[in-house]
Design a protein around this motif. Structure first.
Motif: not given
Length: 260
Positions: A18, A94, A102
């Motif tokens: 991420k 986001r 994800e």
């Protein structure tokens, strides 16, 4: 267009991480003012047809993240589709998307041809990596679309055996399996722009309307229904008047039209 052969390279080490909250995303200027209208029109038609579900991710100029050989790589296609992503908290915006951690893999990416250096066709296998190489080898996106709205030309590549294969259109349109829709070029006007647009068609060949077109079609249907109602009322009134005239003539002859 001839693509240069990719030099022999070691298989890149790809990991999915991420994007850190403090990572500064590239803020490159939009290369053409038509890019946003083209992307918005694609999404608008899907929404008007109720083909967008909450678990999907559909975005324009939105960063897709991969970590390649311990370097963070972010590409922002002009339009992208992911069939299912994990939800984020209500107060979270986001900022980017990392496949596999994800949500599902990216299903479709589109690039609208720029005037720069044919970056949409780049197979550069080293950092910062070419777009075609990144979508084909790293993300392995099933469908890659390149659209030149000036020519206009539309190219659709499908991933087969880990390699993109240029597809042939059917009646000028390309089948996009991930969305179960055809994609093609349509010339017309939206938001005052008379240009070549990308449009969706369903399996039966019906054009998916933009929301503005749908609203206009509904307005016309309402107007036609009102006109039919007005015609029915006018016909009823004409029939009532005809009966009154006939009854008046019967009374002149001494005949009671109401007598049984």
């Amino acid at each position: 267009m001839v693509l240069l052969t990719t030099p022999q390279q070691q298989t890149p080490l790809v990991t999915w991480e991420k994007l850190p909250d403090d990572f500064i995303l590239p803020d490159d200027p939009v290369e053409n003012i038509l890019q946003h209208p083209l992307a918005d029109a694609l999404t608008d038609a899907l929404g008007a047809a109720n083909r967008i579900q909450p678990e999907m991710l559909i975005a324009a100029n939105f960063g897709i993240v991969a970590n390649i050989n311990k370097k963070t790589v972010v590409k922002a296609p002009d339009w992208l589709y992911v069939p299912r992503v994990l939800p984020v908290a209500a107060d979270v915006i986001r900022r980017s998307y990392t496949p596999n951690i994800e949500g599902e893999a990216v299903g479709v990416v589109m690039e609208f041809l720029s005037d720069s250096d044919n970056g949409e066709y780049s197979i550069r296998p080293t950092f910062p990596y070419g777009k075609l190489y990144f979508y084909e080898r790293i993300l392995q996106v099933p469908t890659y679309v390149i659209f030149d709205f000036y020519e206009p030309t539309l190219e659709v590549r499908r991933l087969e055996n880990n390699q993109y294969i240029l597809q042939e259109p059917s009646s000028g349109r390309f089948w996009i399996p991930e969305l179960k829709l055809f994609l093609g070029i349509w010339r017309g006007t939206r938001l005052g722009l008379n240009i070549n647009w990308l449009r969706w068609w369903d399996e039966a060949g019906n054009l998916l309307f933009w929301s503005s077109e749908q609203a206009e079609a509904e307005r016309q249907r309402a107007e036609e229904e009102r006109q039919r109602a007005d015609n029915a009322i006018a016909q009823f009134e004409a029939e009532r008047q005809r009966k009154e005239v006939f009854a008046a003539k019967l009374r002149e002859l001494g005949i009671d039209p109401d007598a049984e």
